[in-house]
Scaffold this motif. Structure first.
Motif, short mmCIF file in Angstrom:
data_model
loop_
_atom_site.label_atom_id
_atom_site.label_comp_id
_atom_site.label_asym_id
_atom_site.label_seq_id
_atom_site.Cartn_x
_atom_site.Cartn_y
_atom_site.Cartn_z
N ASN A 154 0.83 -1.20 0.00
CA ASN A 154 0.00 0.00 0.00
C ASN A 154 0.87 1.25 0.00
N ASN A 155 0.34 2.32 -0.62
CA ASN A 155 1.07 3.59 -0.68
C ASN A 155 0.05 4.71 -0.75
N SER A 156 0.00 5.55 0.27
CA SER A 156 -1.03 6.59 0.34
C SER A 156 -0.80 7.69 -0.69
N SER A 157 0.44 7.96 -1.08
CA SER A 157 0.68 9.00 -2.08
C SER A 157 0.14 8.58 -3.44
N TRP A 158 0.49 7.40 -3.89
CA TRP A 158 -0.01 6.93 -5.18
C TRP A 158 -1.51 6.60 -5.13
N SER A 159 -2.06 6.37 -3.93
CA SER A 159 -3.50 6.12 -3.84
C SER A 159 -4.31 7.34 -4.28
N GLY A 160 -3.78 8.53 -4.03
CA GLY A 160 -4.46 9.72 -4.53
C GLY A 160 -4.52 9.72 -6.04
N GLU A 161 -3.40 9.35 -6.67
CA GLU A 161 -3.37 9.23 -8.13
C GLU A 161 -4.35 8.18 -8.61
N ILE A 162 -4.40 7.05 -7.94
CA ILE A 162 -5.30 5.97 -8.34
C ILE A 162 -6.75 6.40 -8.24
N SER A 163 -7.13 7.05 -7.14
CA SER A 163 -8.50 7.52 -7.00
C SER A 163 -8.86 8.52 -8.09
N LEU A 164 -7.96 9.45 -8.36
CA LEU A 164 -8.17 10.43 -9.42
C LEU A 164 -8.38 9.74 -10.77
#
Length: 409
Positions: A154-164
């Motif tokens: 898991n990675n919270s920084s890239w999760s923002g990109e994924i959600s976007l």
């Protein structure tokens, strides 16, 4: 955190926006007042830290931090709309069908894992009245870079990109299937391998909202990872102003630049300018140092590949609504050319038929785009590489979607 000055007028940014939660709502955006200069009046930070190491990439998502939400932070909120442009705004701005994407499969390539990806996308789609897209129905698939159910950490920084990315594809091509391919790391080799996996799983479009420094290895990456004839591969050009990132420079992809998008009283109902916050922040553009110029690109200021090809909204001050719970707390607003790449991938999905190299479609139909002629990122020579002009320019390419003609093979 990157913080721009917030004038007094910008304090009116977060007025409540009430109305239907369905697509009929046309005034969904609350991120900047009409009199705020494009790119100013909001505070934002990069979801992913900039990486300059050759062979490594970082995501181009910009998370707006200065917008007060006037909906319940978590979950679906009936009778109210989140801040940021929603699906109906984007479809209106770019003259797109409301039920596009049927029969297509859009793949999203990102690094690392978002454990809440499916649930967050479900909330976004429910909020805006879009059809459900679930694992159980066969519409959504989330895999690691080899195509299996083994996911990276898991990675919270890239999760923002994924959600976007998930939300933008949902907004533009709500009837397409979606595959999220998560690379084991942000190396170009792992991200490239994930592009190959997406193609092997039947993707008709693949969006990539990341980039890194150019290198002499890029032409080899082209052959190994990005040469997939007939598949529309979109890549964000970057958010660092004048300068070129890879893989946006690849001649096998559609390099997607960025604009500031505003409602107005014109016949179109919208206007756009180059997205620019400062000389080092805005839609990236310029001449590749290594990539050959494709035959369909005719500008004369670069002997090599010119970036970009087309564009869409990217300015954080005119950003989009996103739902994210891993690394954020629900409804939020994002900008960056990470908005534009999945948006254009969705447009390709709406069009449904592509040339061998789909970027060539736009160059064959230049009048079927909204030409962006206002704004610049800096000064450069020749000027069109960083300043909007009639016809082609670097920051916005040939322009933004005006229906599907320029994206149809």
């Amino acid at each position: 955190m990157r913080t721009t000055s917030i004038p007094a007028s910008a304090r009116r940014v977060a007025l409540p926006l009430l109305g239907s939660a369905a697509l009929a709502a046309s005034a969904l955006f609350a991120a900047a007042p009409a009199d705020a200069a494009p790119g100013h009046g909001v505070a934002w930070n990069r979801s992913c830290a900039v990486v300059t190491t050759v062979g490594q990439a970082y995501c181009n998502a910009l998370h707006v931090t200065s917008i007060a939400e006037h909906v319940h932070a978590m979950g679906v909120t009936p009778n109210a709309v989140p801040s940021g442009f929603g699906p109906s705004d984007l479809l209106s701005a770019y003259n797109l069908p409301a039920n596009g994407g049927a029969g297509q499969t859009v793949a999203i390539v990102d690094a690392y894992n978002d454990p809440n990806a499916a649930a967050d996308m479900a909330t976004y789609r429910s909020q805006f009245g879009l059809p459900a897209c679930t694992v159980a129905s066969g519409c959504f698939k989330q895999v690691g870079q080899t195509g299996t159910s083994k996911l990276p950490r898991n990675n919270s920084s890239w999760s923002g990109e994924i959600s976007l990315d998930l939300d933008m594809v949902s907004a533009i091509a709500p009837n397409a299937k979606i595959i999220l391919v998560e690379a084991s790391s942000a190396s170009m080799t792992n991200l490239g391998a994930s592009v190959n996996t997406a193609a092997s799983l039947g993707a008709t479009e693949i969006t990539n909202s990341y980039g890194g420094s150019e290198s002499s290895a890029d032409t080899g990456y082209d052959t190994s990872y990005f040469n997939h004839p007939g598949i529309a591969i979109t890549v964000s050009t970057g958010d660092s102003g004048y300068g070129v990132e890879y893989p946006a420079a690849s001649p096998y992809v559609t390099a997607v630049g960025g604009t500031a998008l505003k409602k107005d009283t014109s016949a179109r109902g919208w206007s756009e300018s180059v997205w620019n916050t400062s000389k080092t922040e805005g839609a990236s553009s310029g001449c590749s140092a290594y990539e050959p110029k494709p035959s369909w690109q005719k500008d004369t200021g670069c002997t090599h590949r010119t970036v970009g090809d087309v564009s869409a909204v990217a300015d954080p001050a005119t950003g989009v609504a996103v739902y994210q719970t891993y690394g954020a707390s629900g409804w939020t607003v994002y900008g960056g050319t990470s908005v534009a790449s999945p948006l254009i991938a969705g447009v390709y999905a709406d069009a449904g038929a592509h040339a061998a190299v789909p970027a060539a479609d736009a160059y064959a139909h230049t009048t079927a785009l909204n030409d962006v002629t206002v704004g610049s990122t800096t000064t450069c020579t020749p000027a069109y590489l960083c300043t909007a002009e009639v016809g082609y320019d670097g920051p916005t390419g040939l322009g933004t979607p005006n229906g599907l003609t320029a994206f149809t093979g």
